[in-house]
Motif scaffolding. Structure first.
Motif, mmCIF file in Angstrom:
data_model
loop_
_atom_site.group_PDB
_atom_site.id
_atom_site.type_symbol
_atom_site.label_atom_id
_atom_site.label_comp_id
_atom_site.label_asym_id
_atom_site.label_seq_id
_atom_site.Cartn_x
_atom_site.Cartn_y
_atom_site.Cartn_z
ATOM 1 N N UNK A 15 -5.911 -5.709 3.880
ATOM 2 C CA UNK A 15 -6.353 -7.110 3.913
ATOM 3 C C UNK A 15 -7.693 -7.267 3.215
ATOM 4 N N UNK A 16 -8.573 -6.293 3.430
ATOM 5 C CA UNK A 16 -9.888 -6.297 2.798
ATOM 6 C C UNK A 16 -9.958 -5.090 1.880
ATOM 7 N N UNK A 17 -10.245 -5.323 0.621
ATOM 8 C CA UNK A 17 -10.275 -4.242 -0.358
ATOM 9 C C UNK A 17 -11.600 -3.488 -0.317
ATOM 10 N N UNK A 18 -11.506 -2.173 -0.347
ATOM 11 C CA UNK A 18 -12.687 -1.319 -0.501
ATOM 12 C C UNK A 18 -13.113 -1.367 -1.965
ATOM 13 N N UNK A 31 -3.207 -6.076 -16.433
ATOM 14 C CA UNK A 31 -1.815 -6.105 -16.864
ATOM 15 C C UNK A 31 -1.047 -7.284 -16.264
ATOM 16 N N UNK A 32 -1.800 -8.284 -15.772
ATOM 17 C CA UNK A 32 -1.176 -9.515 -15.309
ATOM 18 C C UNK A 32 -0.712 -9.509 -13.866
ATOM 19 N N UNK A 33 -1.165 -8.546 -13.087
ATOM 20 C CA UNK A 33 -0.813 -8.465 -11.664
ATOM 21 C C UNK A 33 -2.086 -8.658 -10.842
ATOM 22 N N UNK A 34 -1.916 -9.036 -9.582
ATOM 23 C CA UNK A 34 -3.075 -9.189 -8.692
ATOM 24 C C UNK A 34 -2.657 -8.797 -7.290
ATOM 25 N N UNK A 35 -3.142 -7.656 -6.832
ATOM 26 C CA UNK A 35 -2.751 -7.160 -5.516
ATOM 27 C C UNK A 35 -3.352 -7.969 -4.379
ATOM 28 N N UNK A 36 -4.367 -8.800 -4.656
ATOM 29 C CA UNK A 36 -4.910 -9.634 -3.574
ATOM 30 C C UNK A 36 -3.854 -10.613 -3.070
ATOM 31 N N UNK A 37 -2.877 -10.936 -3.904
ATOM 32 C CA UNK A 37 -1.783 -11.816 -3.477
ATOM 33 C C UNK A 37 -0.935 -11.159 -2.390
ATOM 34 N N UNK A 38 -1.036 -9.843 -2.236
ATOM 35 C CA UNK A 38 -0.211 -9.081 -1.294
ATOM 36 C C UNK A 38 -1.046 -8.410 -0.198
ATOM 37 N N UNK A 39 -2.307 -8.814 -0.081
ATOM 38 C CA UNK A 39 -3.197 -8.233 0.929
ATOM 39 C C UNK A 39 -2.600 -8.395 2.320
ATOM 40 N N UNK A 40 -2.561 -7.276 3.053
ATOM 41 C CA UNK A 40 -2.028 -7.273 4.400
ATOM 42 C C UNK A 40 -0.524 -7.060 4.488
#
Length: 94
Positions: A15-18, A31-40
């Motif tokens: 949920x919170x990125x280090x 590369x056009x992706x964002x893992x913050x959209x999948x946090x948690x």
């Protein structure tokens, strides 16, 4: 890559990125992706052996992150301390 993954593993996108995860997400953003959209959320990480990485004779793997049958990110890297990591597209280097 070999068609059968070396591993298939469920992983939790925090949920919170280090700081490390923020750096990894920079590769994804390039590369056009964002893992913050999948946090948690839990996603599946597939690891494949790369058989033909140019100009490198060591072991190289491709990791692909999948959520609900959609690729949401990934990278290509070596396990060596002096190795490399970049996005699935080679120009997305950390």
């Amino acid at each position: 890559v070999e068609p059968t993954p070396l591993t298939e593993q469920t992983v939790l996108i925090p949920k919170t990125f280090s700081a490390v995860y923020n750096e990894y997400n920079k590769i994804q953003l390039a590369q056009g992706c964002d893992l913050t959209d999948y946090a948690g959320l839990e996603v599946t990480r597939y690891t494949f052996e790369v058989k033909n990485y140019p100009d490198y004779s060591g072991n190289v793997v491709a990791e692909v992150l999948v959520y609900k049958n959609c690729v949401i990110g990934g990278d290509i890297h070596t396990a060596r301390i002096d190795g490399f990591m970049h996005g699935i597209k080679k120009n997305t280097q950390l």
